[in-house]
Design a protein around this motif. Structure first.
Motif, short mmCIF file in Angstrom:
data_model
loop_
_atom_site.label_atom_id
_atom_site.label_comp_id
_atom_site.label_asym_id
_atom_site.label_seq_id
_atom_site.Cartn_x
_atom_site.Cartn_y
_atom_site.Cartn_z
N GLY A 186 0.68 -1.21 0.03
CA GLY A 186 0.01 0.01 -0.01
C GLY A 186 0.73 1.29 0.00
N GLY A 187 2.27 1.17 0.20
CA GLY A 187 2.90 2.25 0.06
C GLY A 187 3.22 2.98 -1.11
N PRO A 188 3.68 4.12 -1.42
CA PRO A 188 4.15 4.61 -2.71
C PRO A 188 5.49 4.00 -3.00
N VAL A 189 5.64 3.84 -4.35
CA VAL A 189 6.92 3.40 -4.79
C VAL A 189 7.26 3.97 -6.34
N ILE A 190 8.54 4.30 -6.54
CA ILE A 190 8.97 4.56 -7.76
C ILE A 190 10.14 3.51 -8.25
N ALA A 191 9.91 3.08 -9.44
CA ALA A 191 10.87 2.07 -9.74
C ALA A 191 11.26 2.36 -11.29
N VAL A 192 12.65 2.40 -11.52
CA VAL A 192 13.40 2.75 -12.65
C VAL A 192 13.98 1.38 -13.20
N GLY A 193 13.71 1.07 -14.22
CA GLY A 193 14.30 -0.37 -14.70
C GLY A 193 14.03 -0.49 -16.36
N THR A 194 14.18 -1.73 -16.93
CA THR A 194 14.08 -2.11 -18.17
C THR A 194 12.89 -3.18 -18.21
N VAL A 195 12.12 -2.96 -19.31
CA VAL A 195 10.99 -3.93 -19.46
C VAL A 195 11.63 -5.07 -20.13
N THR A 196 10.92 -6.15 -19.38
CA THR A 196 11.51 -7.64 -19.74
C THR A 196 10.55 -8.23 -20.89
N PRO A 197 11.01 -9.38 -21.70
CA PRO A 197 10.21 -10.09 -22.70
C PRO A 197 8.88 -10.53 -22.08
N ASP A 198 8.61 -10.91 -20.71
CA ASP A 198 7.52 -11.31 -20.00
C ASP A 198 6.63 -10.20 -19.41
#
Length: 260
Positions: A186-198
């Motif tokens: 339920g907590g806020p979050v920011i994620a930076v990364g690369t989209v995977t094939p799945d």
């Protein structure tokens, strides 16, 4: 031609040589001793400058990422993107109420000692992040808490966690005080990364904040306002260097003016 009184001493023409001898007396050893003292402060100064540069330059990179990267949901594989939302409320915690956390212990005691929390261990897992455009899971638990400076591993944002979710245990007879902080459902979050094939996100780093709040912290870090420790280390180093040079010069002057 004027004769010299036999009782009168001859003029001392060796004063210049004597002064030079005193000036260079034990010069090599003193240069080594004071040089090592100065070198220690030079290393501290270089380290503080590198840390300051590392934090500010990394903060600029993160600032650019958050402004330019697309929303991760629906992007093709291989796209570097940002995922902003909340941690799914049905995610199972791995400890207490945390889905990912670090354990820190409190170091320092006494009036003049540095007091700080130091990380002892961390635990992570993958979880789902719900956003306004859909949901997406993290691919692997190999992310860092906050973007980090590469050579020092210092976090660009020190308050990267859900601050209100922290728990602290008081010290025991043989143990230090402990603190747990991290991410909760339920907590806020920011994620930076690369989209995977799945269709998951291979996240580089996570920040437990809303985009609006984290942007303010990134601007602060990029301007250098969040690196006060580096400034203090630089000030101490400059004072130490000045002290080293001052002591060396004082030693030389004492040798010249002192008794033969």
């Amino acid at each position: 031609m004027q004769s010299r009184d036999p009782g009168q001493s001859a003029p001392d023409n060796s004063s210049g040589v004597g002064t030079w001898d005193r000036l260079t007396d034990n010069l090599g050893n003193d240069l080594i001793a004071y040089g090592m003292f100065a070198l220690m402060f030079l290393i501290i100064l270089a380290g503080s400058a590198a840390d300051h540069y590392g934090v500010t330059s990394k903060a600029e990179t993160v600032k650019s990422d958050l402004a330019a990267l697309p929303d991760a949901v629906g992007q093709p594989s291989g796209t570097r993107a940002v995922l902003t939302g909340t941690i799914a409320r049905d995610e199972e915690p791995i400890f207490q109420h945390f889905v990912a956390y670090v354990e820190e212990s409190y170091h320092g005691s006494g009036r003049h000692q540095t007091r700080t929390w130091q990380e002892e261990t961390s635990w992570k897992k993958t979880f789902r992040i719900d956003t306004s455009t859909g949901a997406m899971r993290l691919a692997r638990p190999n992310y860092t808490f906050s973007p980090r400076v590469s050579w020092s591993n210092d976090p660009v944002i020190s308050e990267w966690d859900h601050t209100r979710a922290r728990t602290t245990e008081p010290p025991g007879t043989w143990t230090r005080a402990r603190r747990f902080r991290g991410f909760v459902p339920g907590g806020p979050v920011i994620a930076v990364g690369t989209v995977t094939p799945d269709g998951t996100l291979d996240a580089e780093y996570l920040i437990g904040e809303t985009l609006e709040n984290v942007e303010e912290r990134i601007v602060s870090a990029a301007s250098g306002e969040a690196t006060n420790t580096s400034y203090w280390l630089a000030l101490i180093s400059i004072i130490g260097l000045g002290l080293s040079v001052g002591l060396f010069l004082r030693d030389r002057v004492k040798k010249v003016l002192g008794p033969e």
